[in-house]
Scaffold this motif. Sequence first.
Motif, PDB file in Angstrom:
ATOM      1  N   ALA A  60       0.836  -1.211   0.000  1.00 42.88           N
ATOM      2  CA  ALA A  60       0.000   0.000   0.000  1.00 42.88           C
ATOM      3  C   ALA A  60       0.866   1.254   0.000  1.00 42.88           C
ATOM      4  CB  ALA A  60      -0.929  -0.016   1.210  1.00 42.88           C
ATOM      5  N   MET A  61       1.948   1.233   0.790  1.00 36.23           N
ATOM      6  CA  MET A  61       2.823   2.400   0.881  1.00 36.23           C
ATOM      7  C   MET A  61       3.521   2.673  -0.448  1.00 36.23           C
ATOM      8  SD  MET A  61       3.798   4.672   3.121  1.00 36.23           S
ATOM      9  CE  MET A  61       3.801   5.910   1.840  1.00 36.23           C
ATOM     10  N   ILE A  62       4.068   1.635  -1.054  1.00 35.91           N
ATOM     11  CA  ILE A  62       4.757   1.812  -2.337  1.00 35.91           C
ATOM     12  C   ILE A  62       3.782   2.251  -3.418  1.00 35.91           C
ATOM     13  CG2 ILE A  62       6.059   0.600  -4.138  1.00 35.91           C
ATOM     14  CD1 ILE A  62       7.316  -1.080  -1.798  1.00 35.91           C
ATOM     15  N   SER A  63       2.574   1.707  -3.392  1.00 34.33           N
ATOM     16  CA  SER A  63       1.550   2.124  -4.363  1.00 34.33           C
ATOM     17  C   SER A  63       1.166   3.586  -4.178  1.00 34.33           C
ATOM     18  CB  SER A  63       0.304   1.240  -4.233  1.00 34.33           C
ATOM     19  OG  SER A  63       0.582  -0.070  -4.643  1.00 34.33           O
ATOM     20  N   ALA A  64       1.034   4.028  -2.915  1.00 36.70           N
ATOM     21  CA  ALA A  64       0.709   5.433  -2.644  1.00 36.70           C
ATOM     22  C   ALA A  64       1.809   6.349  -3.172  1.00 36.70           C
ATOM     23  CB  ALA A  64       0.508   5.644  -1.144  1.00 36.70           C
ATOM     24  N   LEU A  65       3.046   5.949  -2.958  1.00 34.48           N
ATOM     25  CA  LEU A  65       4.174   6.748  -3.437  1.00 34.48           C
ATOM     26  C   LEU A  65       4.245   6.749  -4.961  1.00 34.48           C
ATOM     27  CD1 LEU A  65       6.680   5.583  -0.738  1.00 34.48           C
ATOM     28  CD2 LEU A  65       5.821   7.916  -1.015  1.00 34.48           C
ATOM     29  N   GLU A  66       3.966   5.612  -5.549  1.00 30.24           N
ATOM     30  CA  GLU A  66       3.957   5.511  -7.018  1.00 30.24           C
ATOM     31  C   GLU A  66       2.898   6.439  -7.604  1.00 30.24           C
ATOM     32  OE1 GLU A  66       1.944   4.282 -10.525  1.00 30.24           O
ATOM     33  OE2 GLU A  66       1.319   3.194  -8.741  1.00 30.24           O
ATOM     34  N   LYS A  67       1.699   6.430  -7.009  1.00 27.70           N
ATOM     35  CA  LYS A  67       0.623   7.287  -7.507  1.00 27.70           C
ATOM     36  C   LYS A  67       0.952   8.761  -7.310  1.00 27.70           C
ATOM     37  CE  LYS A  67      -2.948   4.240  -8.305  1.00 27.70           C
ATOM     38  NZ  LYS A  67      -3.191   3.155  -7.406  1.00 27.70           N
ATOM     39  N   GLY A  68       1.769   9.057  -6.290  1.00 23.09           N
ATOM     40  CA  GLY A  68       2.156  10.440  -6.033  1.00 23.09           C
ATOM     41  C   GLY A  68       3.393  10.880  -6.790  1.00 23.09           C
ATOM     42  N   GLY A  69       3.919  10.001  -7.649  1.00 25.22           N
ATOM     43  CA  GLY A  69       5.088  10.347  -8.442  1.00 25.22           C
ATOM     44  C   GLY A  69       6.379  10.397  -7.625  1.00 25.22           C
ATOM     45  N   GLN A  70       6.384   9.735  -6.502  1.00 25.22           N
ATOM     46  CA  GLN A  70       7.534   9.753  -5.595  1.00 25.22           C
ATOM     47  C   GLN A  70       8.367   8.482  -5.774  1.00 25.22           C
ATOM     48  OE1 GLN A  70       8.075  12.571  -3.699  1.00 25.22           O
ATOM     49  NE2 GLN A  70       6.356  13.266  -4.964  1.00 25.22           N
ATOM     50  N   TRP A  71       8.959   8.320  -6.951  1.00 26.01           N
ATOM     51  CA  TRP A  71       9.638   7.072  -7.277  1.00 26.01           C
ATOM     52  C   TRP A  71      10.845   6.799  -6.385  1.00 26.01           C
ATOM     53  CZ3 TRP A  71      14.692   7.028  -8.908  1.00 26.01           C
ATOM     54  CH2 TRP A  71      15.220   8.225  -9.371  1.00 26.01           C
ATOM     55  N   GLN A  72      11.573   7.847  -5.993  1.00 26.90           N
ATOM     56  CA  GLN A  72      12.750   7.626  -5.144  1.00 26.90           C
ATOM     57  C   GLN A  72      12.343   7.098  -3.766  1.00 26.90           C
ATOM     58  OE1 GLN A  72      14.376  11.576  -5.710  1.00 26.90           O
ATOM     59  NE2 GLN A  72      16.141  10.709  -6.788  1.00 26.90           N
ATOM     60  N   GLU A  73      11.319   7.685  -3.197  1.00 31.04           N
ATOM     61  CA  GLU A  73      10.836   7.232  -1.891  1.00 31.04           C
ATOM     62  C   GLU A  73      10.217   5.837  -2.005  1.00 31.04           C
ATOM     63  OE1 GLU A  73      10.271   7.105   2.120  1.00 31.04           O
ATOM     64  OE2 GLU A  73      11.390   8.636   1.032  1.00 31.04           O
ATOM     65  N   ALA A  74       9.545   5.553  -3.128  1.00 34.60           N
ATOM     66  CA  ALA A  74       8.982   4.216  -3.340  1.00 34.60           C
ATOM     67  C   ALA A  74      10.084   3.165  -3.332  1.00 34.60           C
ATOM     68  CB  ALA A  74       8.196   4.167  -4.651  1.00 34.60           C
ATOM     69  N   LEU A  75      11.185   3.456  -4.025  1.00 35.52           N
ATOM     70  CA  LEU A  75      12.305   2.513  -4.044  1.00 35.52           C
ATOM     71  C   LEU A  75      12.972   2.427  -2.676  1.00 35.52           C
ATOM     72  CD1 LEU A  75      13.826   3.252  -7.567  1.00 35.52           C
ATOM     73  CD2 LEU A  75      12.281   1.397  -6.879  1.00 35.52           C
ATOM     74  N   GLN A  76      12.983   3.524  -1.941  1.00 36.18           N
ATOM     75  CA  GLN A  76      13.517   3.505  -0.578  1.00 36.18           C
ATOM     76  C   GLN A  76      12.681   2.583   0.310  1.00 36.18           C
ATOM     77  OE1 GLN A  76      16.252   4.667   0.853  1.00 36.18           O
ATOM     78  NE2 GLN A  76      15.625   3.969   2.873  1.00 36.18           N
ATOM     79  N   GLN A  77      11.373   2.683   0.193  1.00 36.25           N
ATOM     80  CA  GLN A  77      10.497   1.817   0.994  1.00 36.25           C
ATOM     81  C   GLN A  77      10.655   0.346   0.587  1.00 36.25           C
ATOM     82  OE1 GLN A  77       8.886   2.667   3.741  1.00 36.25           O
ATOM     83  NE2 GLN A  77       9.652   4.751   3.448  1.00 36.25           N
ATOM     84  N   PHE A  78      10.903   0.103  -0.687  1.00 34.64           N
ATOM     85  CA  PHE A  78      11.182  -1.259  -1.153  1.00 34.64           C
ATOM     86  C   PHE A  78      12.440  -1.783  -0.459  1.00 34.64           C
ATOM     87  CE2 PHE A  78      12.834  -4.400  -4.166  1.00 34.64           C
ATOM     88  CZ  PHE A  78      11.697  -5.163  -4.409  1.00 34.64           C
ATOM     89  N   SER A  79      13.450  -0.934  -0.325  1.00 37.58           N
ATOM     90  CA  SER A  79      14.688  -1.319   0.364  1.00 37.58           C
ATOM     91  C   SER A  79      14.443  -1.564   1.852  1.00 37.58           C
ATOM     92  CB  SER A  79      15.757  -0.237   0.198  1.00 37.58           C
ATOM     93  OG  SER A  79      16.153  -0.144  -1.142  1.00 37.58           O
TER      94      SER A  79
END
Length: 99
Positions: A60-79
Amino acid sequence: WEKAMEVVRLMFQVEVRPNSISCSAAISACEKGGKWTSALHVLAAMVQVRAQPNTITFNAMISALEKGGQWQEALQQFSVMEHRKLKADTITCNAAISA
């Protein structure tokens, strides 16, 4: 998303400890409302109350970041997810790739 955040706030006020299910639902609601910053706040609150985020939470968090165009933070959360030894699933990978 506003109602979901209201419920989470209420849980803290009445000293009901949020868990991964309630927080994942709130993060998902934030995603649907385009409120990725609110989703990050929910995730941070989980850490404060020692609720354990799970794969669904990070999806859910990565999807929220993806929808918000926050790709760097999305990849950070993946890490962060990998660091916590949580297994990524198809949803996780798709959201990270889309970010």
